[in-house]
Scaffold this motif. Sequence first.
Motif, PDB file in Angstrom:
ATOM      1  N   GLU A   1      -1.807   0.445  -6.986  1.00 35.46           N
ATOM      2  CA  GLU A   1      -2.032  -0.735  -6.154  1.00 35.46           C
ATOM      3  C   GLU A   1      -0.701  -1.304  -5.687  1.00 35.46           C
ATOM      4  OE1 GLU A   1      -5.238  -4.169  -6.706  1.00 35.46           O
ATOM      5  OE2 GLU A   1      -3.470  -4.521  -7.937  1.00 35.46           O
ATOM      6  N   SER A   2      -0.635  -1.698  -4.420  1.00 38.34           N
ATOM      7  CA  SER A   2       0.603  -2.239  -3.867  1.00 38.34           C
ATOM      8  C   SER A   2       0.283  -2.992  -2.579  1.00 38.34           C
ATOM      9  CB  SER A   2       1.603  -1.117  -3.600  1.00 38.34           C
ATOM     10  OG  SER A   2       2.810  -1.640  -3.065  1.00 38.34           O
ATOM     11  N   SER A   3       1.298  -3.660  -2.029  1.00 41.32           N
ATOM     12  CA  SER A   3       1.132  -4.296  -0.725  1.00 41.32           C
ATOM     13  C   SER A   3       1.833  -3.515   0.381  1.00 41.32           C
ATOM     14  CB  SER A   3       1.682  -5.732  -0.762  1.00 41.32           C
ATOM     15  OG  SER A   3       3.072  -5.716  -1.070  1.00 41.32           O
ATOM     16  N   VAL A   4       2.641  -2.498   0.003  1.00 44.40           N
ATOM     17  CA  VAL A   4       3.353  -1.684   1.000  1.00 44.40           C
ATOM     18  C   VAL A   4       3.133  -0.201   0.689  1.00 44.40           C
ATOM     19  CG1 VAL A   4       5.563  -1.167   2.090  1.00 44.40           C
ATOM     20  CG2 VAL A   4       5.127  -3.476   1.219  1.00 44.40           C
ATOM     21  N   PHE A   5       2.752   0.554   1.726  1.00 44.78           N
ATOM     22  CA  PHE A   5       2.518   1.992   1.580  1.00 44.78           C
ATOM     23  C   PHE A   5       3.264   2.743   2.692  1.00 44.78           C
ATOM     24  CE2 PHE A   5      -0.994  -0.174  -0.368  1.00 44.78           C
ATOM     25  CZ  PHE A   5      -1.271   0.559  -1.506  1.00 44.78           C
ATOM     26  N   TYR A   6       3.716   3.946   2.355  1.00 43.71           N
ATOM     27  CA  TYR A   6       4.441   4.795   3.305  1.00 43.71           C
ATOM     28  C   TYR A   6       3.657   6.088   3.512  1.00 43.71           C
ATOM     29  CZ  TYR A   6       8.242   1.609   2.071  1.00 43.71           C
ATOM     30  OH  TYR A   6       9.003   0.492   1.843  1.00 43.71           O
TER      31      TYR A   6
ATOM     32  N   LYS B   1      -2.299  11.913  13.470  1.00 42.47           N
ATOM     33  CA  LYS B   1      -2.365  10.480  13.742  1.00 42.47           C
ATOM     34  C   LYS B   1      -3.285   9.839  12.713  1.00 42.47           C
ATOM     35  CE  LYS B   1      -1.531  10.984  18.702  1.00 42.47           C
ATOM     36  NZ  LYS B   1      -1.899  10.570  20.081  1.00 42.47           N
ATOM     37  N   LEU B   2      -3.029   8.590  12.425  1.00 39.35           N
ATOM     38  CA  LEU B   2      -3.854   7.850  11.481  1.00 39.35           C
ATOM     39  C   LEU B   2      -4.947   7.105  12.255  1.00 39.35           C
ATOM     40  CD1 LEU B   2      -4.466   6.790   8.640  1.00 39.35           C
ATOM     41  CD2 LEU B   2      -2.793   4.962   9.053  1.00 39.35           C
ATOM     42  N   LYS B   3      -6.205   7.558  12.080  1.00 41.19           N
ATOM     43  CA  LYS B   3      -7.317   6.910  12.768  1.00 41.19           C
ATOM     44  C   LYS B   3      -7.750   5.632  12.062  1.00 41.19           C
ATOM     45  CE  LYS B   3     -10.555   9.009  14.907  1.00 41.19           C
ATOM     46  NZ  LYS B   3     -11.737   9.822  15.303  1.00 41.19           N
ATOM     47  N   ALA B   4      -7.825   5.671  10.733  1.00 40.08           N
ATOM     48  CA  ALA B   4      -8.298   4.502   9.992  1.00 40.08           C
ATOM     49  C   ALA B   4      -7.839   4.582   8.544  1.00 40.08           C
ATOM     50  CB  ALA B   4      -9.823   4.410  10.052  1.00 40.08           C
ATOM     51  N   ILE B   5      -7.761   3.421   7.927  1.00 39.95           N
ATOM     52  CA  ILE B   5      -7.441   3.331   6.511  1.00 39.95           C
ATOM     53  C   ILE B   5      -8.396   2.326   5.870  1.00 39.95           C
ATOM     54  CG2 ILE B   5      -5.634   1.604   6.976  1.00 39.95           C
ATOM     55  CD1 ILE B   5      -4.159   2.686   4.502  1.00 39.95           C
ATOM     56  N   THR B   6      -8.960   2.690   4.713  1.00 41.09           N
ATOM     57  CA  THR B   6      -9.878   1.815   3.987  1.00 41.09           C
ATOM     58  C   THR B   6      -9.239   1.410   2.663  1.00 41.09           C
ATOM     59  OG1 THR B   6     -11.837   2.834   4.971  1.00 41.09           O
ATOM     60  CG2 THR B   6     -12.162   1.611   2.926  1.00 41.09           C
ATOM     61  N   VAL B   7      -9.247   0.120   2.378  1.00 47.57           N
ATOM     62  CA  VAL B   7      -8.631  -0.405   1.162  1.00 47.57           C
ATOM     63  C   VAL B   7      -9.606  -1.338   0.453  1.00 47.57           C
ATOM     64  CG1 VAL B   7      -6.322  -0.250   2.159  1.00 47.57           C
ATOM     65  CG2 VAL B   7      -7.600  -2.398   2.320  1.00 47.57           C
ATOM     66  N   GLU B   8      -9.313  -1.591  -0.811  1.00 51.82           N
ATOM     67  CA  GLU B   8     -10.051  -2.587  -1.587  1.00 51.82           C
ATOM     68  C   GLU B   8      -9.063  -3.564  -2.202  1.00 51.82           C
ATOM     69  OE1 GLU B   8     -12.620  -1.005  -4.547  1.00 51.82           O
ATOM     70  OE2 GLU B   8     -14.115  -0.280  -3.113  1.00 51.82           O
ATOM     71  N   TYR B   9      -9.489  -4.823  -2.345  1.00 53.52           N
ATOM     72  CA  TYR B   9      -8.659  -5.828  -3.004  1.00 53.52           C
ATOM     73  C   TYR B   9      -9.558  -6.865  -3.658  1.00 53.52           C
ATOM     74  CZ  TYR B   9      -9.623  -9.097   0.826  1.00 53.52           C
ATOM     75  OH  TYR B   9     -10.238  -9.928   1.728  1.00 53.52           O
TER      76      TYR B   9
ATOM     77  N   SER C   1      -1.114  -8.094   3.429  1.00 53.28           N
ATOM     78  CA  SER C   1      -0.832  -9.468   3.016  1.00 53.28           C
ATOM     79  C   SER C   1      -1.196  -9.707   1.550  1.00 53.28           C
ATOM     80  CB  SER C   1      -1.592 -10.462   3.903  1.00 53.28           C
ATOM     81  OG  SER C   1      -2.996 -10.220   3.850  1.00 53.28           O
ATOM     82  N   LYS C   2      -1.924  -8.767   0.929  1.00 50.35           N
ATOM     83  CA  LYS C   2      -2.270  -8.845  -0.479  1.00 50.35           C
ATOM     84  C   LYS C   2      -2.128  -7.460  -1.091  1.00 50.35           C
ATOM     85  CE  LYS C   2      -5.763 -12.470   0.200  1.00 50.35           C
ATOM     86  NZ  LYS C   2      -7.181 -12.862  -0.034  1.00 50.35           N
ATOM     87  N   ASN C   3      -2.033  -7.402  -2.397  1.00 49.50           N
ATOM     88  CA  ASN C   3      -2.043  -6.108  -3.072  1.00 49.50           C
ATOM     89  C   ASN C   3      -3.404  -5.450  -2.886  1.00 49.50           C
ATOM     90  OD1 ASN C   3       0.548  -6.326  -3.953  1.00 49.50           O
ATOM     91  ND2 ASN C   3       0.052  -6.660  -6.097  1.00 49.50           N
ATOM     92  N   VAL C   4      -3.391  -4.183  -2.498  1.00 48.78           N
ATOM     93  CA  VAL C   4      -4.632  -3.454  -2.256  1.00 48.78           C
ATOM     94  C   VAL C   4      -4.560  -2.088  -2.920  1.00 48.78           C
ATOM     95  CG1 VAL C   4      -4.965  -4.606  -0.021  1.00 48.78           C
ATOM     96  CG2 VAL C   4      -3.826  -2.379  -0.099  1.00 48.78           C
ATOM     97  N   GLU C   5      -5.718  -1.467  -3.012  1.00 46.87           N
ATOM     98  CA  GLU C   5      -5.811  -0.077  -3.461  1.00 46.87           C
ATOM     99  C   GLU C   5      -6.370   0.733  -2.308  1.00 46.87           C
ATOM    100  OE1 GLU C   5      -8.055   2.702  -6.818  1.00 46.87           O
ATOM    101  OE2 GLU C   5      -8.238   0.506  -6.882  1.00 46.87           O
ATOM    102  N   VAL C   6      -5.651   1.744  -1.886  1.00 46.37           N
ATOM    103  CA  VAL C   6      -6.095   2.572  -0.758  1.00 46.37           C
ATOM    104  C   VAL C   6      -7.190   3.514  -1.227  1.00 46.37           C
ATOM    105  CG1 VAL C   6      -5.413   4.259   0.972  1.00 46.37           C
ATOM    106  CG2 VAL C   6      -3.856   2.404   0.366  1.00 46.37           C
ATOM    107  N   LYS C   7      -8.329   3.481  -0.545  1.00 49.62           N
ATOM    108  CA  LYS C   7      -9.478   4.290  -0.933  1.00 49.62           C
ATOM    109  C   LYS C   7      -9.611   5.552  -0.086  1.00 49.62           C
ATOM    110  CE  LYS C   7     -11.544   3.022  -3.801  1.00 49.62           C
ATOM    111  NZ  LYS C   7     -11.267   3.063  -5.252  1.00 49.62           N
ATOM    112  N   SER C   8      -9.229   5.490   1.192  1.00 47.51           N
ATOM    113  CA  SER C   8      -9.352   6.689   2.032  1.00 47.51           C
ATOM    114  C   SER C   8      -8.491   6.563   3.287  1.00 47.51           C
ATOM    115  CB  SER C   8     -10.817   6.921   2.444  1.00 47.51           C
ATOM    116  OG  SER C   8     -11.263   5.894   3.308  1.00 47.51           O
TER     117      SER C   8
END
Length: 235
Positions: free
Chosen positions: A176-181, A193-201, A131-138
């Motif tokens: 940084e973006s709001s959509v990632f593939y 499988k994706l267990k978890a994703i950590t982001v910062e905003y 819902s907001k621009n984020v930076e994927v950390k892990s």
Amino acid sequence: MHRVRSGSGHFDRAMCMYKVGHMINLKISALAGALAIGLASMASAASVTFNFADKDRTKTPSIEMTDASGLKLTTTAARYSYLSGNYIDRNLGGKVKTDKDAGLSVLTGSNDSHWIDGGGTYNDVAVLTFSKNVEVKSLLLYGWDSGDKLGFSTDFTKAGPGGWVSYGGSLPSVGESSVFYLWSHYDSKVEFKLKAITVEYEESTNQTPVPLPASGVLLLGALGGAAALRRRRKA
């Protein structure tokens, strides 16, 4: 005697002007400090982790998750095909699901296995929309091994994905973006499988800084006092 009184009056006025000037300097400094505090309080970096392995979720077109901070993540599916060096299809389609203790999988065909994989008719893509621009950390992956390859980017076009990377714990630079593939390499042996994703905003913490109005009144009062003093001197 008259001269002594006159000298004393000049001294008193000089002291008064010094005190008023000193007060103005103090209040301007206080306003500057309040402004700095107000600006610093308006935004701060918030870190959020979305856990896909927390529970089972049945097959569905989308999965929505909202953190306590208000950040929302919507996960959907996409797919692509690869044949003889060419990407022949790319579109949204399929479903997503989660398995407790394992994580997110993408299903893009009737016989597709419950992974994000490169086997079957289509190669699987997880589309992560914030819902907001984020930076994927892990990323935390399940079923990953050193021979697997994945794609991760903010751009996935009909021409196909960009360069592939061997994921070894560090992410490719995506910005940084709001959509990632997140997609699997076109190889039947690649599955995860994706267990978890950590982001910062950037999180707004105080839209209307409280210290500024009170400090502004102090500054106006000090300036008004200085103006009154100048009028008295002219009189």
